[in-house]
Design a protein around this motif. Structure first.
Motif, short mmCIF file in Angstrom:
data_model
loop_
_atom_site.label_atom_id
_atom_site.label_comp_id
_atom_site.label_asym_id
_atom_site.label_seq_id
_atom_site.Cartn_x
_atom_site.Cartn_y
_atom_site.Cartn_z
N ASN A 1 0.88 -1.17 0.00
CA ASN A 1 0.00 0.00 0.00
C ASN A 1 0.92 1.22 0.00
OD1 ASN A 1 -2.86 -1.12 0.41
ND2 ASN A 1 -1.70 -2.16 2.02
N TYR A 2 0.75 2.08 -1.00
CA TYR A 2 1.78 3.07 -1.31
C TYR A 2 1.14 4.44 -1.55
CZ TYR A 2 5.38 5.33 -4.28
OH TYR A 2 6.29 6.19 -4.84
N LEU A 3 1.76 5.48 -1.01
CA LEU A 3 1.36 6.86 -1.26
C LEU A 3 2.49 7.60 -1.98
CD1 LEU A 3 -0.24 7.95 2.15
CD2 LEU A 3 -1.46 7.40 0.04
N GLU A 4 2.12 8.52 -2.87
CA GLU A 4 3.14 9.31 -3.58
C GLU A 4 2.64 10.73 -3.76
OE1 GLU A 4 5.86 7.83 -6.90
OE2 GLU A 4 4.33 8.97 -8.01
N PHE A 5 3.49 11.68 -3.38
CA PHE A 5 3.21 13.10 -3.60
C PHE A 5 4.05 13.59 -4.77
CE2 PHE A 5 4.28 17.59 -2.98
CZ PHE A 5 3.01 18.15 -2.98
N SER A 6 3.42 14.31 -5.68
CA SER A 6 4.12 14.78 -6.89
C SER A 6 3.83 16.26 -7.11
CB SER A 6 3.66 13.98 -8.11
OG SER A 6 4.20 14.51 -9.30
N ALA A 7 4.85 16.98 -7.59
CA ALA A 7 4.69 18.39 -7.96
C ALA A 7 5.37 18.62 -9.32
CB ALA A 7 5.30 19.31 -6.91
N LEU A 8 4.62 19.18 -10.25
CA LEU A 8 5.12 19.48 -11.59
C LEU A 8 4.91 20.97 -11.87
CD1 LEU A 8 6.04 18.86 -14.53
CD2 LEU A 8 3.67 18.20 -15.02
N TYR A 9 6.00 21.65 -12.25
CA TYR A 9 5.92 23.09 -12.56
C TYR A 9 6.48 23.32 -13.96
CZ TYR A 9 6.76 28.11 -12.46
OH TYR A 9 6.77 29.44 -12.76
N ASN A 10 5.69 23.98 -14.78
CA ASN A 10 6.14 24.34 -16.14
C ASN A 10 6.78 25.72 -16.13
OD1 ASN A 10 5.39 22.01 -17.46
ND2 ASN A 10 4.22 23.07 -19.05
N ILE A 11 8.09 25.73 -16.37
CA ILE A 11 8.83 26.99 -16.43
C ILE A 11 8.43 27.76 -17.68
CG2 ILE A 11 11.13 28.03 -16.50
CD1 ILE A 11 12.15 25.41 -15.19
N THR A 12 8.33 27.07 -18.80
CA THR A 12 7.86 27.63 -20.06
C THR A 12 6.75 26.72 -20.59
OG1 THR A 12 9.38 26.38 -21.48
CG2 THR A 12 10.23 28.42 -20.51
N GLU A 13 6.26 27.03 -21.78
CA GLU A 13 5.24 26.18 -22.39
C GLU A 13 5.79 24.78 -22.68
OE1 GLU A 13 2.12 26.59 -22.96
OE2 GLU A 13 1.87 28.72 -22.48
N GLN A 14 7.11 24.69 -22.84
CA GLN A 14 7.70 23.41 -23.22
C GLN A 14 8.47 22.71 -22.13
OE1 GLN A 14 9.66 25.16 -26.90
NE2 GLN A 14 8.94 23.23 -27.77
N LEU A 15 9.07 23.46 -21.20
CA LEU A 15 9.97 22.88 -20.21
C LEU A 15 9.33 22.85 -18.82
CD1 LEU A 15 12.82 21.78 -19.53
CD2 LEU A 15 13.51 24.15 -19.10
N GLY A 16 9.35 21.67 -18.19
CA GLY A 16 8.82 21.53 -16.85
C GLY A 16 9.76 20.75 -15.95
#
Length: 315
Positions: free
Chosen positions: A76-91
């Motif tokens: 049983n597993y939990l995962e926290f994720s954060a994704l930020y796009n610096i530009t329209e193409q790069l994250g």
């Protein structure tokens, strides 16, 4: 359109033609959800995922067999994720996992259940949208990064070393890269999806283990259908492949490696603006292991995400 279908086919066939693999990866489990939600410039998406997995059958290559040892295993597993796009193409993206439980139960009542828990690995990666063609509804993205064994490894319970299969962290630095594509069609509610990735693990040299996990390959191919303005269904086939692992003195672990093909239905909801709920279920439809291994029965995942625009005006 034929060219896109051909590329999707190549991703899946390449996976099926590999001869060595394994159903389960060490440390953080591989993500089986396809991310179809676009993320614009200076947007932040945070998500929390729960995943459950269960295995209860031994296999000799593809044939189920009876062995009086393990009764079942899973996590049983939990995962926290954060994704930020610096530009329209790069994250940039970061993921950290935590095992509520990771266990092996035995048929012999005299053998105590092995169970680990705790912080898993930290995954850091870059994502780059190589091709974005909104008019043609075509996207091609690349990703790459590394997983750091920041969590619990060499864990003991009552001064007894836990097996490597139930250690919360992989104990290994791992490097991965991947490619994803999505092709939609004007005035049509469906699109074709595909992805491929590879993950290489460094050798572990710890207090209890001298070990190297086999390289992992994963290929996905499927289609999505938008049946409501706030709901989408996805059906995909996923091939997971692992080369055989090695122990001390580069000895091959015979009971490791193989291949497994999974059917993965997924449904995505948008209950309110800037929020998403994803539910997926994974069911093996084909497997072939090296030697005798304990095989996965099923797994399912539930993820909740929220997207926020970050800019000087919003700070």
């Amino acid at each position: 359109m034929k060219a896109y279908l051909f590329l999707i086919g190549l991703l899946l066939i390449a996976g099926l033609n590999k001869l060595q693999a394994q159903c389960c990866a060490a440390g953080n489990p591989l993500n089986m959800m396809l991310d179809t939600q676009p993320l614009g410039k200076q947007n932040l998406r945070v998500s929390l995922l729960y995943r459950h997995s269960l295995s209860n059958t031994y296999y000799q290559e593809s044939k189920p067999i009876e062995i009086n040892y393990l009764d079942n295993s899973g996590f049983n597993y939990l995962e926290f994720s954060a994704l930020y796009n610096i530009t329209e193409q790069l994250g940039i993206q970061a993921e950290i996992g935590y095992f509520l439980s990771k266990f092996e139960s035995y048929k012999n009542p005299m053998i105590n259940k092995s169970e680990g828990y705790g912080l898993a690995d930290l995954n850091l990666m870059l994502r780059y949208e190589l091709i974005q063609k909104p008019f043609e509804k075509f996207n091609l993205g690349l990703s790459g990064g590394m997983k750091l064994p920041v969590g619990v490894f060499d864990q003991q319970v009552a001064q007894v070393k836990l097996p490597i299969n139930v250690q919360p962290s992989s104990g290994s630095y791992r490097y991965h890269g991947g490619i994803t594509l999505a092709k939609g069609f004007r005035y049509a509610p469906w699109q074709i999806l595909g992805s491929a990735m590879i993950e290489y693990s460094q050798r572990i040299s710890s207090r209890f283990f001298d070990y190297q996990y086999g390289t992992v390959y994963a290929f996905q191919a499927g289609s999505s259908y938008t049946f409501h303005s706030k709901a989408m269904g996805i059906l995909q086939f996923r091939t997971e492949i692992r080369e055989q692992s090695k122990r001390e003195n580069n000895q091959i672990v015979n009971a490791s490696g193989g291949e497994i093909v999974l059917l993965v239905p997924q449904i995505n909801f948008i209950p309110v603006k800037n929020m998403g709920v994803n539910l997926s279920f994974s069911l093996p439809v084909y497997r072939r292991y090296n030697d005798i291994q304990f095989g996965n029965k099923y797994s399912f995942s539930l993820a909740i995400s929220s997207t926020q625009k970050l800019s000087k005006q919003s700070l």
